[in-house]
Design a protein around this motif. Sequence first.
Motif, short mmCIF file in Angstrom:
data_model
loop_
_atom_site.label_atom_id
_atom_site.label_comp_id
_atom_site.label_asym_id
_atom_site.label_seq_id
_atom_site.Cartn_x
_atom_site.Cartn_y
_atom_site.Cartn_z
N MET A 179 71.95 31.54 33.10
CA MET A 179 70.65 31.26 32.49
C MET A 179 70.84 30.26 31.35
SD MET A 179 67.95 33.94 30.75
CE MET A 179 66.42 33.39 30.02
N ASP A 184 72.21 36.83 28.03
CA ASP A 184 71.27 36.71 29.15
C ASP A 184 70.73 38.09 29.47
OD1 ASP A 184 70.03 36.45 31.63
OD2 ASP A 184 71.62 35.19 32.48
N ALA A 232 69.37 39.28 31.94
CA ALA A 232 69.60 39.75 33.30
C ALA A 232 70.89 40.54 33.42
CB ALA A 232 69.63 38.57 34.28
N THR A 233 71.83 40.30 32.51
CA THR A 233 73.15 40.93 32.63
C THR A 233 73.67 41.54 31.34
OG1 THR A 233 74.17 38.76 32.24
CG2 THR A 233 73.83 39.42 34.54
N LEU A 288 64.15 33.32 34.43
CA LEU A 288 65.25 33.52 35.38
C LEU A 288 64.88 32.76 36.64
CD1 LEU A 288 65.73 37.36 34.83
CD2 LEU A 288 67.04 35.50 33.79
N THR A 328 66.30 32.07 39.58
CA THR A 328 66.70 32.41 40.94
C THR A 328 66.27 33.83 41.25
OG1 THR A 328 68.88 33.33 40.39
CG2 THR A 328 68.74 30.93 40.72
N ASP A 335 68.09 36.02 42.75
CA ASP A 335 69.22 36.90 42.43
C ASP A 335 69.19 37.31 40.96
OD1 ASP A 335 70.19 36.84 44.99
OD2 ASP A 335 71.74 35.33 44.60
N ALA A 336 68.90 36.37 40.07
CA ALA A 336 68.86 36.68 38.65
C ALA A 336 67.73 37.64 38.33
CB ALA A 336 68.74 35.40 37.83
N GLN A 337 66.59 37.48 38.99
CA GLN A 337 65.47 38.38 38.76
C GLN A 337 65.78 39.78 39.26
OE1 GLN A 337 62.22 36.20 40.56
NE2 GLN A 337 61.86 34.99 38.71
N GLU A 343 68.82 41.02 39.37
CA GLU A 343 69.77 41.52 38.37
C GLU A 343 69.05 42.04 37.13
OE1 GLU A 343 73.94 39.11 38.88
OE2 GLU A 343 72.29 38.10 37.84
N CYS A 344 67.94 41.39 36.76
CA CYS A 344 67.17 41.84 35.60
C CYS A 344 66.64 43.25 35.81
CB CYS A 344 66.03 40.85 35.33
SG CYS A 344 64.94 41.32 33.99
#
Length: 242
Positions: free
Chosen positions: A1, A91, A93-94, A114, A116, A118-120, A122-123
């Motif tokens: 991010m 970040d 998300a992580t 976020l 992507t 994938d990042a959302q 992960e959030c």
Amino acid sequence: MDDHFGEEVAATYDEASAEMFAPDAVDPAVDLLAELAGDGRALEFGIGTGRLALPLARRGVPVHGIDLSSAMVARLRAKPGGDAIDVTIGDFATARAPGAYTLAYLVFNTIGNLTTQDAQVECFENAARHLRPGGCFVIEVGVPELRRLPPGQTIVPFRVGETNWAYDRYDCAAQSMSSNYVTVEDGRGEFRTFPFRYVWPSELDLMARIAGMELRHRWSSWTREPFAHESEKHVSVWRKPG
């Protein structure tokens, strides 16, 4: 991010978003968040300059924040009560914050930062890791305005002035957009762009299911009006099973 909220943006953020700091925008959100937090702790993803965290803390709810922008957090720290709110720089998300929470929340379209899927996802998983059983994750986000795009058009202007213009650019194939700002001052032009990934309510529900949470409420505003066909945004609440 990537951090798109550095010193230059942070310096004028509150003034540029003044309508979101007005009591009629802040108070209903804080009312609902305080109710959901109960006697527990709250975790804000993207705490920024403390628009909601500070009044929520004044209600007696302990608040911890996660934010990537040290410049935005410095503005929070400079406000009355800001030095009492712990913030993890990272970040959302992580990044991990210490302890467990009855409420995690993410407001003002910040899930779109976020960029992507994938990042959302992960959030949502990160929110679930931080929540106690029975805790809630809240997101406030706009409904994608694709109906405003006529065939062949990818740009929707939302601010037009003599010395400033702003527009959203959409890429429907990639489910991405950017908000773009052009300002002319003293004969010099400045351009800023902020990338986002727009996301549909049903997609968010699937992300919540992946993270082990279930939808409990979806409203069109913080004052709990029903979410309907013409709603421009939604406030959604997912719960971690108790």
